[in-house]
Design an enzyme around this catalytic site. Structure first.
Site, mmCIF file in Angstrom:
data_model
loop_
_atom_site.group_PDB
_atom_site.id
_atom_site.type_symbol
_atom_site.label_atom_id
_atom_site.label_comp_id
_atom_site.label_asym_id
_atom_site.label_seq_id
_atom_site.Cartn_x
_atom_site.Cartn_y
_atom_site.Cartn_z
ATOM 1 N N LYS A 22 0.623 -1.120 0.095
ATOM 2 C CA LYS A 22 -0.076 0.208 0.001
ATOM 3 C C LYS A 22 0.869 1.148 0.110
ATOM 4 C CE LYS A 22 -1.680 1.668 3.944
ATOM 5 N NZ LYS A 22 -1.472 3.180 4.177
ATOM 6 N N ASN A 23 2.033 1.233 0.861
ATOM 7 C CA ASN A 23 2.667 2.532 0.983
ATOM 8 C C ASN A 23 3.620 2.830 -0.197
ATOM 9 O OD1 ASN A 23 1.127 3.134 3.254
ATOM 10 N ND2 ASN A 23 2.698 2.460 4.791
ATOM 11 N N CYS A 117 -4.756 12.714 12.303
ATOM 12 C CA CYS A 117 -5.662 11.333 12.389
ATOM 13 C C CYS A 117 -5.279 10.623 13.856
ATOM 14 C CB CYS A 117 -5.341 10.503 11.513
ATOM 15 S SG CYS A 117 -3.657 9.722 11.665
ATOM 16 N N ARG A 122 -0.025 14.719 12.187
ATOM 17 C CA ARG A 122 0.369 14.631 10.777
ATOM 18 C C ARG A 122 0.704 15.955 9.942
ATOM 19 N NH1 ARG A 122 -1.121 9.025 9.582
ATOM 20 N NH2 ARG A 122 0.545 9.119 7.998
ATOM 21 N N ASP A 310 4.803 0.850 12.095
ATOM 22 C CA ASP A 310 3.393 0.205 11.527
ATOM 23 C C ASP A 310 3.226 -1.038 12.201
ATOM 24 O OD1 ASP A 310 3.459 1.749 8.361
ATOM 25 O OD2 ASP A 310 3.015 2.645 10.285
ATOM 26 N N ARG A 402 -8.946 -0.409 4.429
ATOM 27 C CA ARG A 402 -8.332 0.438 3.697
ATOM 28 C C ARG A 402 -6.993 -0.015 3.342
ATOM 29 N NH1 ARG A 402 -7.537 5.932 6.466
ATOM 30 N NH2 ARG A 402 -6.649 6.401 4.462
HETATM 31 C C1 EPZ Z 1 4.021 6.899 6.146
HETATM 32 O O1 EPZ Z 1 3.318 8.161 6.516
HETATM 33 C C2 EPZ Z 1 3.314 5.754 5.977
HETATM 34 N N1 EPZ Z 1 2.154 6.128 5.076
HETATM 35 C C3 EPZ Z 1 2.720 5.487 7.302
HETATM 36 O O2 EPZ Z 1 2.063 4.318 7.335
HETATM 37 C C4 EPZ Z 1 4.010 5.182 8.099
HETATM 38 O O3 EPZ Z 1 3.608 5.092 9.398
HETATM 39 C C5 EPZ Z 1 4.923 6.248 8.074
HETATM 40 O O4 EPZ Z 1 5.462 6.536 6.716
HETATM 41 C C6 EPZ Z 1 6.106 6.246 8.929
HETATM 42 O O5 EPZ Z 1 6.937 5.093 8.448
HETATM 43 C C7 EPZ Z 1 2.177 5.961 3.604
HETATM 44 O O6 EPZ Z 1 3.375 5.775 3.061
HETATM 45 C C8 EPZ Z 1 1.146 6.426 2.789
HETATM 46 P P1 EPZ Z 1 6.146 10.529 7.923
HETATM 47 P P2 EPZ Z 1 3.973 9.470 6.404
HETATM 48 O O7 EPZ Z 1 5.897 11.756 7.185
HETATM 49 O O8 EPZ Z 1 4.878 9.560 5.072
HETATM 50 C C9 EPZ Z 1 6.227 13.737 11.161
HETATM 51 C C10 EPZ Z 1 0.089 2.834 7.603
HETATM 52 O O9 EPZ Z 1 -0.268 2.418 8.614
HETATM 53 N N2 EPZ Z 1 6.171 14.849 10.186
HETATM 54 O O10 EPZ Z 1 7.433 9.816 7.594
HETATM 55 O O11 EPZ Z 1 2.796 10.493 6.825
HETATM 56 C C11 EPZ Z 1 4.920 13.210 11.453
HETATM 57 O O12 EPZ Z 1 3.939 13.848 12.345
HETATM 58 C C12 EPZ Z 1 0.460 4.487 7.517
HETATM 59 O O13 EPZ Z 1 0.139 2.102 6.571
HETATM 60 C C13 EPZ Z 1 6.485 16.206 10.435
HETATM 61 O O14 EPZ Z 1 6.425 16.528 11.562
HETATM 62 O O15 EPZ Z 1 4.845 9.513 7.528
HETATM 63 C C14 EPZ Z 1 5.491 12.014 12.101
HETATM 64 O O16 EPZ Z 1 5.387 12.030 13.632
HETATM 65 C C15 EPZ Z 1 0.403 5.141 8.990
HETATM 66 N N3 EPZ Z 1 6.088 17.078 9.574
HETATM 67 C C16 EPZ Z 1 6.856 11.563 11.529
HETATM 68 O O17 EPZ Z 1 7.188 12.789 10.872
HETATM 69 C C17 EPZ Z 1 5.981 16.852 8.072
HETATM 70 O O18 EPZ Z 1 6.294 17.595 7.200
HETATM 71 C C18 EPZ Z 1 6.703 10.383 10.749
HETATM 72 O O19 EPZ Z 1 5.903 10.599 9.491
HETATM 73 C C19 EPZ Z 1 5.927 15.225 7.686
HETATM 74 C C20 EPZ Z 1 5.851 14.177 8.977
#
Ligand code: EPZ
Length: 423
Positions: A22-23, A117, A122, A310, A402
Site C-alpha cells: 500500500k505504501n 488522524c 501529521r 506500523d 483500507r
Molecule cells: C508513511 O506516512 C506511511 N504512510 C505510514 O503508514 C508510516 O507509518 C509512516 O510513513 C512512517 O513510516 C504512507 O506511506 C502512505 P512520515 P507519512 O512523514 O509519510 C512527522 C500505515 O499504517 N512529520 O514519515 O505520513 C509526522 O508527524 C501508515 O500504513 C512532520 O513533523 O509518515 C510523524 O510524527 C500509518 N512534518 C513523523 O514525521 C512533516 O512534514 C513520521 O511521518 C511530515 C511528517
C-alpha cells in the site's frame, strides 16, 4: 457499519501470498502524473486507499483503467486541474503526494490542509519546506483550509534540502517535485524506507536521474521531461510482518510467500529473540511459532531500517501472550497507543507513560467488543482475537480494509475463523 467476528483460532497453518505494498503503490500512482505517456503498474493491491487515489488522479485529468487483475494503466495526457478535491483529500492523507508531481509538471498545486488522524497531528511542514527550497511560493489560506504551492517564473530550481525528520512522505513529495527542476537537488536526512527505493526505481524508469534512494542522501538531477514506464510494486512488508505475527501469536507455522526478507530484518530479529524460529528464503519466509515457549523482548520504533512503527501495535498484541514483561517505545508518532485501551478490554495488562508502554505477558485474553482506531491497531485486535478465549467483535473495520487486501480471506485460508457482518 460492518464488523469482524473473530473466534479463537489456530494454530494457523499454511501458505499466504503477500500483496503489493500500500505504501509503495500510492506514491507510484502519484508519480504517474509526471508523464504525458502511459504508465502501467502491476501488483496493485485492491484497497480502498488505491480506489481513493484513482479518484483523485482522475479528477486531475488522468485516464485510469484496470487492464488486468491488479494491473493499472494510468495515462495523464494533460493535467486538467491543479487543485486536489477537498472531499477526497480529507479521506486519505496520502493524497498530499500529488503536490510534488503537480508542482513539477504544471507549476502549481492546491490541496486542502490534511487533518491529523488517530495516531498524530501529521503536519506537512517538511513537505512545504522542501517545495520552498526549490523556489516555490507557499500560500496557506487557513480560513478556507487549503495550501497552495506555486513555482517561480523559471519553474523549480534544484537545491540542497535538509529534512529535520526523515519523513517518508516529505522525501517522496520532494523527490517527485525535483525530477523536472532546473539543476540538481540533494535531499539530506532523507527517509530510507524500501517504498522510497521503489518510487526512485519507477521514476528512473520514466527517465529521471535519481541516485542514493535508500540512503540518507538522495541526489536528483533535473531532466526536461519524463516518459511512461511499466513497474511492479514491491511486496507489502507490513502485511508480511502482520502474518508473521499471526503465526507467532497462534503458535502456528505459516509460509509467507512473495515477501522481501531484506525489508523485514527488525521484525525477524525481534521474533527470533522471542523464540520464534524463522527460515528465510529469497522471496519467502517460514515462521514457526509451534516449537516451544516464547519470551518477552523490548521494542523501540524508529525510521527505517529501525523497527517499523506500523508493526508496533500488532507486535504489542503478540507480546501480551509471551512469558515475561516487555517494553515498547514509540518514537515516530506522538499518539500511537490507541490500541492499548482496546487490548486492555480483552484482559491485557499494559501500563503506558508517554511514549513508553510496559506490556505484561501471559495475559489470559478474553474476547469482547473492541474498536479499531487506526489501520494497524485494527490488525492488532484481529491478532489478539485469534488468541483470545471466546469471540471478539471488532467494529470500525473500515480502517483495516483500507490497507489490507483480502484480509480475512487470507487469515481464514490459514485456519482462522473470522466473519464479516454488516450491522
Ligand atoms: C508513511 O506516512 C506511511 N504512510 C505510514 O503508514 C508510516 O507509518 C509512516 O510513513 C512512517 O513510516 C504512507 O506511506 C502512505 P512520515 P507519512 O512523514 O509519510 C512527522 C500505515 O499504517 N512529520 O514519515 O505520513 C509526522 O508527524 C501508515 O500504513 C512532520 O513533523 O509518515 C510523524 O510524527 C500509518 N512534518 C513523523 O514525521 C512533516 O512534514 C513520521 O511521518 C511530515 C511528517
Amino acid at each position: 457499519m460492518a464488523k469482524y467476528i473473530v473466534e479463537q483460532s489456530g494454530p494457523l497453518r499454511g501458505e499466504v501470498q503477500i500483496s503489493g505494498a500500500k505504501n509503495a503503490v500510492l506514491p507510484l500512482m502519484a508519480a504517474a502524473l509526471l508523464s504525458e505517456e502511459e504508465c502501467v503498474i502491476r501488483d496493485v493491491p485492491d484497497l480502498r486507499d488505491v480506489s481513493l487515489m484513482r479518484e483523485i488522479l482522475s479528477s486531475l485529468g488522468s485516464q485510469i483503467e484496470e487492464i488486468d487483475e491488479n494491473v493499472l494503466s494510468i495515462h495523464t495526457r494533460d493535467i486538467l486541474s491543479t487543485e486536489a478535491d477537498f472531499e477526497l483529500v480529507n479521506k486519505m492523507r496520502a493524497s498530499i503526494l500529488v503536490m510534488g508531481p503537480l508542482l513539477a509538471r504544471k507549476g502549481r498545486a492546491v490541496i486542502p490542509m490534511p487533518g491529523g488522524c488517530a495516531i498524530g497531528a501529521r503536519p506537512i511542514d517538511l513537505h512545504l519546506k522542501g517545495f520552498e527550497a526549490l523556489g516555490a511560493q507557499i500560500v496557506k489560506n487557513d480560513e478556507a483550509g487549503f495550501v497552495e504551492a506555486v513555482a517561480g517564473p523559471q519553474g523549480l530550481i534544484g537545491e540542497t534540502i535538509y529534512l529535520d525528520f526523515p519523513s517518508v512522505g516529505a522525501t517522496e513529495n520532494i523527490m517527485m517535485a525535483a525530477v523536472l527542476a532546473d539543476g540538481t537537488t540533494y535531499i539530506e536526512n532523507a527517509a530510507e524506507e524500501p517504498e522510497i527505493v521503489d518510487l526512485a526505481n519507477f521514476l528512473n524508469k520514466m527517465g529521471a536521474k535519481i541516485k542514493g534512494a535508500g540512503t540518507d542522501t538522495i541526489k536528483i538531477e533535473g531532466v526536461e521531461g519524463l516518459g511512461g514506464a511499466k513497474h511492479t510494486v514491491i511486496p507489502d512488508r507490513i502485511e508480511a510482518a502482520t502474518f508473521m505475527l499471526a503465526a507467532a501469536i497462534t503458535r502456528g507455522a505459516v509460509h509467507i510467500c512473495n515477501a522481501v526478507p531484506d525489508h523485514l530484518k527488525p521484525v525477524i530479529a525481534k521474533l527470533r529473540e522471542c523464540g520464534v524460529r524463522i527460515e528465510v528464503g529469497d522471496d519467502d519466509l517460514i515462521v514457526r511459532g509451534d516449537l516451544g515457549p516464547q519470551y518477552a523482548t523490548d521494542i523501540k520504533t524508529l525510521p527505517y531500517p529501525g523497527f517499523p512503527t506500523d508493526i508496533q501495535s500488532p507486535f504489542m498484541a503478540y507480546l501480551t501472550t509471551v512469558e515475561g514483561s516487555s517494553t515498547v517505545i514509540e518514537t515516530v508518532f506522538e499518539n500511537r497507543f490507541m490500541h492499548v485501551a482496546q487490548l486492555g478490554k480483552m484482559g491485557a495488562i499494559i501500563e503506558t507513560a508517554g511514549n513508553k508502554a510496559n506490556v505484561r505477558g501471559n495475559a489470559k485474553l478474553r474476547g469482547c467488543h473492541v474498536m479499531a482506531t487506526d489501520l494497524r491497531a485494527g490488525a492488532a485486535l484481529v491478532l489478539a482475537g485469534l488468541a483470545a478465549e471466546g469471540t471478539t467483535e471488532i467494529s470500525e473495520i473500515y480502517h483495516i480494509e483500507r490497507g489490507y487486501e483480502k484480509f480475512i480471506e487470507k487469515f481464514n485460508s490459514l485456519g482462522a475463523h473470522i466473519t464479516r457482518v454488516d450491522d
